[in-house]
Design a protein around this motif. Structure first.
Motif, short mmCIF file in Angstrom:
data_model
loop_
_atom_site.label_atom_id
_atom_site.label_comp_id
_atom_site.label_asym_id
_atom_site.label_seq_id
_atom_site.Cartn_x
_atom_site.Cartn_y
_atom_site.Cartn_z
N GLY A 22 0.86 -1.17 0.00
CA GLY A 22 0.00 0.00 0.00
C GLY A 22 0.89 1.21 0.00
O GLY A 22 1.84 1.30 -0.77
N SER A 23 0.61 2.09 0.91
CA SER A 23 1.45 3.28 1.02
C SER A 23 2.80 2.88 1.59
O SER A 23 2.97 1.81 2.16
N TYR A 24 3.74 3.77 1.45
CA TYR A 24 5.08 3.54 2.00
C TYR A 24 4.98 3.26 3.50
O TYR A 24 5.60 2.33 4.01
N GLU A 25 4.21 4.05 4.24
CA GLU A 25 4.08 3.88 5.68
C GLU A 25 3.47 2.54 6.04
O GLU A 25 3.92 1.87 6.98
N THR A 26 2.45 2.12 5.30
CA THR A 26 1.82 0.82 5.55
C THR A 26 2.81 -0.32 5.34
O THR A 26 2.93 -1.22 6.17
N THR A 27 3.54 -0.25 4.23
CA THR A 27 4.51 -1.29 3.91
C THR A 27 5.65 -1.29 4.91
O THR A 27 6.07 -2.34 5.41
#
Length: 127
Positions: A22-27
């Motif tokens: 998903g987003s960088y933060e999610t990953t």
């Protein structure tokens, strides 16, 4: 190993245990969480080894031969140690699958690299 990685990929998907994309933060959060879980499992291997050493020492202090004491201690942790090693392998395959790494290929390449190093660590075993 390829079969193991494929099984792991399917199993983790079915259990919804995949590294989240998903987003960088999610990953990033998912990768770090899985890394922490892996290190926890590695620590649990250390705990099983500690149990074996403590048990062997108890037997040795009671007069048992060291080799016999350690064989009994090893046998006593075998089942739990196997579970902890399997947990580590599950996380390792998860990372390998996420990054599209063929673990079998990487393993043999790394062993070959180590074999061909010029500055090898040499261990001396005293008997």
């Amino acid at each position: 190993m390829k079969e193991l990685q494929e099984f792991s990929k399917t199993y983790q998907k079915n259990m919804n245990w995949e590294i989240k994309n998903g987003s960088y933060e999610t990953t990033k959060t998912s990768l770090l969480n899985n890394y922490m879980l892996l290190t926890t499992e590695v620590a649990e291997i250390a705990e099983e080894l500690r149990k074996a050493f403590n048990l062997a020492n108890t037997f040795i202090n009671e007069g048992m031969d060291e080799e016999q004491a350690f064989e009994i201690a090893k046998d006593s942790i075998k089942k739990e140690l196997g579970k902890e090693l399997a947990d580590c392998l599950a996380y390792i395959t998860k990372f390998a699958n996420y990054f599209n790494i063929d673990l079998e290929e990487s393993f043999y390449a790394k062993m070959n690299e180590i074999k061909n190093r010029k500055n090898k660590d040499v261990s001396i075993i005293k008997k």
